[in-house]
Design a protein around this motif. Sequence first.
Motif, PDB file in Angstrom:
ATOM      1  N   LEU A 181      40.440  35.979  45.183  1.00  0.00           N
ATOM      2  CA  LEU A 181      39.335  36.912  44.925  1.00  0.00           C
ATOM      3  C   LEU A 181      38.542  36.468  43.689  1.00  0.00           C
ATOM      4  CD1 LEU A 181      40.880  40.444  45.625  1.00  0.00           C
ATOM      5  CD2 LEU A 181      39.025  39.346  46.851  1.00  0.00           C
ATOM      6  N   ALA A 182      39.290  35.983  42.679  1.00  0.00           N
ATOM      7  CA  ALA A 182      38.607  35.517  41.470  1.00  0.00           C
ATOM      8  C   ALA A 182      37.709  34.324  41.810  1.00  0.00           C
ATOM      9  CB  ALA A 182      39.633  35.144  40.395  1.00  0.00           C
ATOM     10  N   CYS A 183      38.201  33.435  42.642  1.00  0.00           N
ATOM     11  CA  CYS A 183      37.375  32.287  43.058  1.00  0.00           C
ATOM     12  C   CYS A 183      36.179  32.771  43.881  1.00  0.00           C
ATOM     13  CB  CYS A 183      38.199  31.312  43.902  1.00  0.00           C
ATOM     14  SG  CYS A 183      39.305  30.290  42.912  1.00  0.00           S
ATOM     15  N   LEU A 184      36.401  33.672  44.739  1.00  0.00           N
ATOM     16  CA  LEU A 184      35.325  34.210  45.572  1.00  0.00           C
ATOM     17  C   LEU A 184      34.282  34.899  44.698  1.00  0.00           C
ATOM     18  CD1 LEU A 184      34.424  34.654  48.551  1.00  0.00           C
ATOM     19  CD2 LEU A 184      35.635  36.816  48.402  1.00  0.00           C
ATOM     20  N   ARG A 185      34.683  35.611  43.754  1.00  0.00           N
ATOM     21  CA  ARG A 185      33.773  36.286  42.849  1.00  0.00           C
ATOM     22  C   ARG A 185      33.012  35.266  41.993  1.00  0.00           C
ATOM     23  NH1 ARG A 185      36.126  40.695  38.902  1.00  0.00           N
ATOM     24  NH2 ARG A 185      35.071  39.861  37.136  1.00  0.00           N
ATOM     25  N   SER A 186      33.754  34.327  41.504  1.00  0.00           N
ATOM     26  CA  SER A 186      33.051  33.318  40.713  1.00  0.00           C
ATOM     27  C   SER A 186      32.052  32.558  41.626  1.00  0.00           C
ATOM     28  CB  SER A 186      34.027  32.417  40.007  1.00  0.00           C
ATOM     29  OG  SER A 186      34.405  31.283  40.555  1.00  0.00           O
ATOM     30  N   GLY A 187      32.373  32.338  42.866  1.00  0.00           N
ATOM     31  CA  GLY A 187      31.435  31.709  43.806  1.00  0.00           C
ATOM     32  C   GLY A 187      30.260  32.622  44.097  1.00  0.00           C
ATOM     33  N   LEU A 188      30.483  33.866  44.131  1.00  0.00           N
ATOM     34  CA  LEU A 188      29.398  34.811  44.360  1.00  0.00           C
ATOM     35  C   LEU A 188      28.499  34.908  43.119  1.00  0.00           C
ATOM     36  CD1 LEU A 188      31.084  37.769  46.251  1.00  0.00           C
ATOM     37  CD2 LEU A 188      29.392  36.196  47.137  1.00  0.00           C
ATOM     38  N   ASP A 189      29.057  34.819  41.979  1.00  0.00           N
ATOM     39  CA  ASP A 189      28.277  34.870  40.731  1.00  0.00           C
ATOM     40  C   ASP A 189      27.388  33.644  40.630  1.00  0.00           C
ATOM     41  OD1 ASP A 189      29.251  37.280  39.761  1.00  0.00           O
ATOM     42  OD2 ASP A 189      30.823  36.375  38.530  1.00  0.00           O
TER      43      ASP A 189
END
Length: 155
Positions: free
Chosen positions: A141-149
């Motif tokens: 999720l952290a990677c996904l969020r950082s990818g979304l950011d």
Amino acid sequence: MDFFYNDLPSTSSSTLKEGQEDTQMLKDTDSDLSRKTSSNVWISESEEEQSSSYIDDINKKAQEMVEKINLSRTRDEEMIDSFQEKLIEKVTEMCQLMREQMYKIYEKNSSEFQRKLQSLTEVVDNCSKLNYDLLEASQALACLRSGLDIDQGSE
């Protein structure tokens, strides 16, 4: 021939003249006293023997009582010793039975404890796996969020 009655022998008892009467009475009294004295001495000796015999009997009875008491005490001591030995045997028996019961309870508790410990180990293992899975999901999720950011910053 003149006869005097005093000169005649008496068939029933002899008569004594006045001086002779006193002497005879004294002799009789002395004789009676000596008989009484010897009788009293004999009675005193007899009483002394009876008294001594009575004291000996009392001593004998007292000694017998002491012997009976000592015998009774010896029997009491033997009875207490016997009671103590039997009591020790019974206490030892009861301790052995209690020990056996305790070991049976230990075995039962040990089996139950082992089963519960196994179950706890499985639960802890599952918790560890879930924690690992949760950490992976959190990282994803952290990677996904950082990818979304990053994507939102480029737009």
